[in-house]
Design a protein around this motif. Structure first.
Motif, PDB file in Angstrom:
ATOM      1  N   MET A  87       1.889 -80.165  45.468  1.00 31.65           N
ATOM      2  CA  MET A  87       3.341 -79.721  45.367  1.00 31.65           C
ATOM      3  C   MET A  87       3.113 -78.560  44.184  1.00 31.65           C
ATOM      4  SD  MET A  87       3.991 -81.615  47.941  1.00 31.65           S
ATOM      5  CE  MET A  87       5.712 -80.483  48.243  1.00 31.65           C
ATOM      6  N   THR A  88       3.452 -77.452  44.641  1.00 30.94           N
ATOM      7  CA  THR A  88       3.753 -76.136  43.697  1.00 30.94           C
ATOM      8  C   THR A  88       4.419 -75.012  44.193  1.00 30.94           C
ATOM      9  OG1 THR A  88       2.397 -74.521  42.867  1.00 30.94           O
ATOM     10  CG2 THR A  88       1.295 -75.579  44.575  1.00 30.94           C
ATOM     11  N   PRO A  89       5.265 -74.593  43.335  1.00 34.30           N
ATOM     12  CA  PRO A  89       5.987 -73.500  43.653  1.00 34.30           C
ATOM     13  C   PRO A  89       5.111 -72.189  44.226  1.00 34.30           C
ATOM     14  CG  PRO A  89       6.262 -73.742  41.413  1.00 34.30           C
ATOM     15  CD  PRO A  89       5.495 -74.829  41.970  1.00 34.30           C
ATOM     16  N   LEU A 133       1.398 -76.887  48.665  1.00 33.55           N
ATOM     17  CA  LEU A 133       2.983 -76.865  49.424  1.00 33.55           C
ATOM     18  C   LEU A 133       4.008 -76.522  48.435  1.00 33.55           C
ATOM     19  CD1 LEU A 133       2.918 -79.493  52.051  1.00 33.55           C
ATOM     20  CD2 LEU A 133       2.359 -77.304  52.511  1.00 33.55           C
ATOM     21  N   SER A 134       4.813 -75.680  48.879  1.00 32.38           N
ATOM     22  CA  SER A 134       6.081 -75.213  48.257  1.00 32.38           C
ATOM     23  C   SER A 134       7.520 -75.858  48.973  1.00 32.38           C
ATOM     24  CB  SER A 134       6.303 -73.781  47.934  1.00 32.38           C
ATOM     25  OG  SER A 134       7.596 -73.561  47.406  1.00 32.38           O
ATOM     26  N   ILE A 135       8.406 -76.485  48.580  1.00 29.99           N
ATOM     27  CA  ILE A 135       9.409 -76.783  49.226  1.00 29.99           C
ATOM     28  C   ILE A 135      10.634 -75.778  49.200  1.00 29.99           C
ATOM     29  CG2 ILE A 135       9.156 -79.278  49.034  1.00 29.99           C
ATOM     30  CD1 ILE A 135      11.375 -79.215  47.103  1.00 29.99           C
ATOM     31  N   GLY A 136      10.272 -74.509  48.483  1.00 35.85           N
ATOM     32  CA  GLY A 136      11.337 -73.527  48.755  1.00 35.85           C
ATOM     33  C   GLY A 136      11.050 -72.660  47.509  1.00 35.85           C
ATOM     34  N   TYR A 138      12.292 -71.716  44.417  1.00 35.72           N
ATOM     35  CA  TYR A 138      12.872 -71.971  43.392  1.00 35.72           C
ATOM     36  C   TYR A 138      11.698 -72.977  42.579  1.00 35.72           C
ATOM     37  CZ  TYR A 138      13.957 -75.659  46.789  1.00 35.72           C
ATOM     38  OH  TYR A 138      13.899 -76.657  47.855  1.00 35.72           O
ATOM     39  N   VAL A 139      12.076 -72.995  41.063  1.00 37.88           N
ATOM     40  CA  VAL A 139      11.160 -73.855  40.627  1.00 37.88           C
ATOM     41  C   VAL A 139      11.843 -74.833  39.882  1.00 37.88           C
ATOM     42  CG1 VAL A 139       9.598 -73.753  38.630  1.00 37.88           C
ATOM     43  CG2 VAL A 139       9.697 -71.693  39.989  1.00 37.88           C
ATOM     44  N   LEU A 140      11.319 -76.152  40.271  1.00 38.80           N
ATOM     45  CA  LEU A 140      11.904 -77.438  39.806  1.00 38.80           C
ATOM     46  C   LEU A 140      11.099 -77.709  38.289  1.00 38.80           C
ATOM     47  CD1 LEU A 140      11.228 -79.392  43.418  1.00 38.80           C
ATOM     48  CD2 LEU A 140      13.549 -78.641  42.280  1.00 38.80           C
ATOM     49  N   ASN A 142       9.306 -80.487  37.890  1.00 39.50           N
ATOM     50  CA  ASN A 142       7.998 -81.047  38.353  1.00 39.50           C
ATOM     51  C   ASN A 142       7.919 -81.300  39.619  1.00 39.50           C
ATOM     52  OD1 ASN A 142       8.568 -83.942  38.929  1.00 39.50           O
ATOM     53  ND2 ASN A 142       9.994 -83.562  37.217  1.00 39.50           N
ATOM     54  N   GLY A 143       6.678 -81.641  40.144  1.00 35.61           N
ATOM     55  CA  GLY A 143       6.588 -81.656  41.642  1.00 35.61           C
ATOM     56  C   GLY A 143       6.885 -82.892  42.174  1.00 35.61           C
ATOM     57  N   ALA A 146       9.414 -82.542  44.837  1.00 30.38           N
ATOM     58  CA  ALA A 146       9.199 -81.950  45.712  1.00 30.38           C
ATOM     59  C   ALA A 146       8.404 -82.984  46.766  1.00 30.38           C
ATOM     60  CB  ALA A 146       8.219 -80.840  45.452  1.00 30.38           C
TER      61      ALA A 146
HETATM   62  N1  ADE Z   1       7.246 -77.831  41.660  1.00 28.60           N
HETATM   63  C1  ADE Z   1       8.071 -76.977  41.054  1.00 28.60           C
HETATM   64  N2  ADE Z   1       8.821 -76.393  41.673  1.00 28.60           N
HETATM   65  C2  ADE Z   1       8.394 -76.786  43.347  1.00 28.60           C
HETATM   66  C3  ADE Z   1       8.736 -76.390  44.463  1.00 28.60           C
HETATM   67  N3  ADE Z   1       9.581 -75.343  44.804  1.00 28.60           N
HETATM   68  N4  ADE Z   1       7.840 -76.609  45.272  1.00 28.60           N
HETATM   69  C4  ADE Z   1       7.036 -77.534  45.201  1.00 28.60           C
HETATM   70  N5  ADE Z   1       6.535 -78.039  44.129  1.00 28.60           N
HETATM   71  C5  ADE Z   1       7.212 -77.560  42.939  1.00 28.60           C
END
Ligand code: ADE
Length: 235
Positions: A87-89, A133-136, A138-140, A142-143, A146
């Motif tokens: 999980m990563t932006p 995979l990014s869920i959208g 924007y930056v959270l 942590n994953g 997500a």
């Molecule tokens: N970790 C931080 N932001 C994320 C995102 N938008 N999607 C998936 N992992 C994330």
């Protein structure tokens, strides 16, 4: 379906997945979910999972060793095909079609890795990860959140996870050509001066279907014009 989530915030991933439909999927044996603390795979006294970035710059980078140990151990315990998801932006955008493709392979053991800080040492991605995979956009922080979103979206599509199978067939993104759902109503027929649209009370299935199709189209035009090839309205 066997899913392992590896994160430094196991409670963040665990809490949303213990309720309701997810809880039932676990109780019924449809889902075996294990949430692990990445620090279980550190070997130093401080259980260190991050370090300064090579080349300089702000923030910390997650170290490769704990991820490699985690994936190797979890893989050997799964017995069968494994897919490793990060999980990563910076990943491809997660959407319903991707959820469907994972749900269509319930025999695959999923290992979901969660990043934190500025990023994860790229050797993890190169050597271990099958899908980022990014869920959208924007930056959270942590994953883990997500990962919970990803797992929820996949598991609810497993046959038997929802009480009524039709609920996952007719909803937004699964309607015909990918339109949003029509508005829905339940009792009372009138609430604080707001009546339910007459047609829904008519019992006339043809008229109801036509009304829903029109509503789907106008709602999509209003909220998601990009889904029907029209430019998005300015915010
Ligand atoms: N970790 C931080 N932001 C994320 C995102 N938008 N999607 C998936 N992992 C994330």
């Amino acid at each position: 379906m066997l899913i392992d989530i590896v994160t430094i915030f196991p409670e963040v991933a665990r809490a949303p997945l213990s309720e309701s439909i997810m809880g039932r999927a676990i109780d019924s044996g449809l889902l075996k979910l294990r949430v692990h603390d990445l620090r279980e795979w550190t070997t130093d006294r401080h259980r260190k999972v991050d370090d300064e970035p090579y080349g300089g710059g702000p923030g910390m980078v997650m170290k490769p060793e704990p991820f490699f140990r985690a994936v190797r151990e979890l893989r050997s315990g799964g017995g069968g095909a494994t897919k490793v998801v990060m999980m990563t932006p910076g990943g491809r955008r997660f959407e319903q079609a991707i959820a469907r493709s994972y749900a269509a392979a319930p025999g695959v053991h999923l290992i979901v890795l969660c990043g934190h800080y500025e990023g994860v040492d790229h050797r993890v991605t190169e050597a271990l990860v099958d899908d980022e995979l990014s869920i959208g956009d924007y930056v959270l922080t942590n994953g883990a959140l997500a990962a919970a979103v990803f797992v929820d979206a996949v598991v609810r599509l497993l046959p038997g996870a929802l009480g009524d199978e039709r609920s996952s067939e007719e909803e937004s993104f699964a309607v015909g050509e990918g339109l949003l759902e029509a508005p829905c109503y339940t009792r009372p027929a009138e609430f604080e001066g707001m009546p339910v649209p007459e047609v829904l009370l008519s019992g006339h299935h043809g008229k109801i279907a036509k009304w829903r199709a029109e509503q789907s189209r106008s709602r999509t035009q209003q909220n998601r014009p990009d889904l029907i090839g029209e430019p998005e309205s300015p915010h």
